[in-house]
Design an enzyme around this catalytic site. Structure first.
Site, PDB file in Angstrom:
ATOM      1  N   ASP A  31      -1.386  12.631  42.826  1.00  0.00           N
ATOM      2  CA  ASP A  31      -1.145  12.242  44.210  1.00  0.00           C
ATOM      3  C   ASP A  31      -0.553  10.710  44.161  1.00  0.00           C
ATOM      4  OD1 ASP A  31      -3.365  10.811  43.825  1.00  0.00           O
ATOM      5  OD2 ASP A  31      -4.372  11.899  45.487  1.00  0.00           O
ATOM      6  N   GLU A  72      -6.286   6.039  47.129  1.00  0.00           N
ATOM      7  CA  GLU A  72      -5.490   7.331  47.425  1.00  0.00           C
ATOM      8  C   GLU A  72      -4.293   6.958  48.291  1.00  0.00           C
ATOM      9  OE1 GLU A  72      -6.186   9.553  45.740  1.00  0.00           O
ATOM     10  OE2 GLU A  72      -8.151  10.493  45.627  1.00  0.00           O
ATOM     11  N   HIS A  91      -2.246   8.266  43.090  1.00  0.00           N
ATOM     12  CA  HIS A  91      -3.414   7.226  42.908  1.00  0.00           C
ATOM     13  C   HIS A  91      -3.361   6.315  41.773  1.00  0.00           C
ATOM     14  CE1 HIS A  91      -6.632  10.242  41.716  1.00  0.00           C
ATOM     15  NE2 HIS A  91      -6.395   9.594  40.762  1.00  0.00           N
ATOM     16  N   ASP A 100     -13.637   2.286  38.658  1.00  0.00           N
ATOM     17  CA  ASP A 100     -13.831   3.248  39.408  1.00  0.00           C
ATOM     18  C   ASP A 100     -15.426   3.938  39.253  1.00  0.00           C
ATOM     19  OD1 ASP A 100     -12.704   4.782  38.299  1.00  0.00           O
ATOM     20  OD2 ASP A 100     -10.960   5.143  39.922  1.00  0.00           O
TER      21      ASP A 100
HETATM   22  C1  F6R Z   1     -10.029   7.055  36.544  1.00  0.00           C
HETATM   23  C2  F6R Z   1      -9.119   6.575  37.491  1.00  0.00           C
HETATM   24  C3  F6R Z   1      -7.911   7.466  37.948  1.00  0.00           C
HETATM   25  C4  F6R Z   1      -7.359   8.123  37.057  1.00  0.00           C
HETATM   26  C5  F6R Z   1      -6.358   9.338  37.453  1.00  0.00           C
HETATM   27  C6  F6R Z   1      -6.012  10.371  36.375  1.00  0.00           C
HETATM   28  O1  F6R Z   1     -10.900   5.783  36.362  1.00  0.00           O
HETATM   29  O2  F6R Z   1      -8.968   5.511  38.154  1.00  0.00           O
HETATM   30  O3  F6R Z   1      -6.923   6.904  38.671  1.00  0.00           O
HETATM   31  O4  F6R Z   1      -6.847   7.482  36.033  1.00  0.00           O
HETATM   32  O5  F6R Z   1      -7.067  10.078  38.063  1.00  0.00           O
HETATM   33  O6  F6R Z   1      -6.783  11.113  35.781  1.00  0.00           O
HETATM   34  P1  F6R Z   1      -6.524  11.889  34.392  1.00  0.00           P
HETATM   35  O7  F6R Z   1      -6.470  10.909  33.284  1.00  0.00           O
HETATM   36  O8  F6R Z   1      -7.777  12.574  34.090  1.00  0.00           O
HETATM   37  O9  F6R Z   1      -5.471  12.809  34.615  1.00  0.00           O
END
Ligand code: F6R
Length: 251
Positions: free
Chosen positions: A146, A153, A148, A77
């Protein structure tokens, strides 16, 4: 390391004492695949979770144990819109934490373009590219608090294709730690859909920290539901779940 099994489920989770241990374990899986298949397709995530893995991959490359010169990478993403030269963009993050320190050619990097004129058109372009690539060999995944994966989401459906999406307030709050002020956090992103993630031949799912414990519990122990998008991984045939003690604390 200890293994947690789940009653009636075909997968298990590996629980480690430190995130460095997870980084080493995950890096071994990636480097082994790289040795078997030097032109592998590698799906990548940003955020704090994969940083120890990227550190290990940089080390392995600097020591000459592996090369990325024939690899193609596909990031999950990118914020939209975002100045892609900014270190706060996911491209900037990847350059800083991985790409600038390994022998990956610039042309081998694939990530949604946060500077595209139209998010939907860019999402469709990226989806085409992903589909043509035919599924990555390994997809690195973190999880949001959450639930995701990528920026898929929580909602009442799984979205199959790459799409533009609004970030939840929870995600904005979580990611505000990278910015000077929460008002600077982008509110939208372009993300791989669930389809491309499920097409990965193997997923390396990593969760660390207490704030992931509930999402990990929902993803691994309850019935799969789009309210916790990561729970779809219960149906992925080859996902390795790597957790630290805190992320595993509600299992
Ligand atoms: C990032 C992504 C997100 C993160 C998630 C956890 O490319 O796709 O799904 O893996 O938000 O983020 P961190 O590792 O910063 O807790």
């Amino acid at each position: 390391m200890k293994e947690i099994k789940f009653e009636g489920k075909p997968y298990s989770a590996l629980v480690f004492d430190t995130e460095e241990e997870i980084g080493r374990y995950a890096a071994e899986i990636v480097t082994k695949k790289l040795c078997e298949k030097p032109d592998m397709l590698l799906g990548l995530a940003t955020g704090s979770t994969p940083v120890p893995l990227y550190r290990e991959l940089v080390k392995a490359c600097k020591e000459g144990k592996v090369s990325f010169k024939n690899v193609r990478t596909y990031n999950l993403d990118e914020y939209f819109p975002i100045d892609t030269k900014s270190p706060l963009s996911f491209l900037g993050f990847m350059r800083e934490n991985l790409f600038d320190h390994i022998d990956l050619p610039d042309g081998a990097i694939h990530i949604p373009n946060g500077e595209a004129a139209d998010a939907d058109v860019e999402a469709a372009r990226y989806e085409k590219e992903l589909f043509a690539a035919g599924g990555v060999d390994i997809q690195v995944l973190g999880i949001g608090s959450d639930g995701h994966i990528g920026f898929n989401e929580p909602g009442d459906a799984y979205i199959y294709e790459t799409h533009a999406t609004d970030l939840t307030q929870q995600t904005i709050v979580d990611n505000s730690r990278f910015f000077n002020d929460i008002s600077e956090v982008p509110t939208r992103a372009i993300t791989m859909g669930i389809g491309a993630i499920m097409r990965a031949k193997q997923c390396l799912f990593i969760a660390t920290g207490k704030n992931k414990a509930q999402a990990v519990k929902d993803a691994l122990t309850a019935s799969a539901t789009p309210a916790c998008q990561a729970s779809i991984l219960q149906f992925h045939p080859n996902t390795v779940f790597l957790l630290d003690q805190e992320a595993a604390s509600l299992l």
